[in-house]
Design an enzyme around this catalytic site. Structure first.
Site, PDB file in Angstrom:
ATOM      1  N   GLU A  21       0.790  -1.164   0.081  1.00 37.84           N
ATOM      2  CA  GLU A  21       0.061   0.174  -0.033  1.00 37.84           C
ATOM      3  C   GLU A  21       0.691   1.244  -0.160  1.00 37.84           C
ATOM      4  O   GLU A  21       0.332   2.204  -0.794  1.00 37.84           O
ATOM      5  CB  GLU A  21      -1.158  -0.143   1.197  1.00 37.84           C
ATOM      6  N   GLU A  22       2.060   1.160   0.922  1.00 38.98           N
ATOM      7  CA  GLU A  22       2.777   2.279   0.827  1.00 38.98           C
ATOM      8  C   GLU A  22       3.609   2.873  -0.237  1.00 38.98           C
ATOM      9  O   GLU A  22       4.057   3.970  -0.349  1.00 38.98           O
ATOM     10  CB  GLU A  22       3.822   2.270   2.088  1.00 38.98           C
ATOM     11  N   ASP A  49      -8.158   1.087   6.875  1.00 34.65           N
ATOM     12  CA  ASP A  49      -6.818   1.763   7.000  1.00 34.65           C
ATOM     13  C   ASP A  49      -6.773   2.480   8.234  1.00 34.65           C
ATOM     14  O   ASP A  49      -7.717   2.713   8.906  1.00 34.65           O
ATOM     15  CB  ASP A  49      -6.341   2.447   6.059  1.00 34.65           C
ATOM     16  N   HIS A 134       3.325   5.354  12.030  1.00 34.02           N
ATOM     17  CA  HIS A 134       4.829   4.880  11.462  1.00 34.02           C
ATOM     18  C   HIS A 134       6.086   4.928  12.164  1.00 34.02           C
ATOM     19  O   HIS A 134       7.091   5.247  12.148  1.00 34.02           O
ATOM     20  CB  HIS A 134       4.945   5.496   9.814  1.00 34.02           C
TER      21      HIS A 134
END
Length: 159
Positions: A21-22, A49, A134
């Site tokens: 996804e990133e 998400d 993150h």
């Protein structure tokens, strides 16, 4: 799907876990393309998400304002998608009818459901608010995850 119970007869519910996804929504894009080639493009996609929230002592509340502990979040707008107001309202209505705490917000980033829109799907991304995305110290409230799980079950049965 088994956790949703036997009440899904006559409904086509597909759950997809994707990767990368990133780095460009690659896993979701592959799934969307394959489903389109197989004529199985979903009418609606509920991409799940995180919702990176400004609910911290250092953030301005003008953007990504969703309080941790106040329910799941409908990503009404992000960099990859704008959810039509009628669908935001429909999810909010279902949540309230079922006693599920809900918020909606505007954030940056994108979501996996956005790649399905090129094939005609409507994307209604959902998530849970968190701080410090993150990082080794992400902060969530598990009540928000519980709310998200409950709305997913309601959507699978009643959308």
């Amino acid at each position: 799907v088994n956790a949703l119970g036997p009440d899904l007869q006559g409904r086509d519910v597909t759950l997809i876990w994707s990767t990368e996804e990133e780095v460009g929504l690659k896993g979701a894009a592959a799934a969307a393309e394959r489903m389109a080639k197989e004529n199985r493009t979903p009418d609606f996609v509920f991409a799940i998400d995180t919702f990176v929230s400004s609910d911290s002592p250092l953030e301005l509340k003008r953007f990504a304002d969703a309080e941790i502990g106040k329910g799941f979040v409908i990503r009404a707008v992000d960099n990859s998608n704008i959810t039509q107001r009628e669908y935001v309202d429909r999810v909010v209505k279902l949540a309230r009818e079922n006693g599920i705490p809900v918020q909606f917000g505007v954030t940056g980033g994108g979501n996996d459901g956005a790649v399905f829109t090129r094939y005609g799907s409507l994307n209604i991304p959902l998530g849970w608010p968190l701080r410090y995305s993150h990082s080794p110290g992400e902060v969530i409230d598990t009540r928000d995850l519980d709310a998200l799980a409950k709305i997913i079950a309601v959507l699978a049965k009643n959308w």
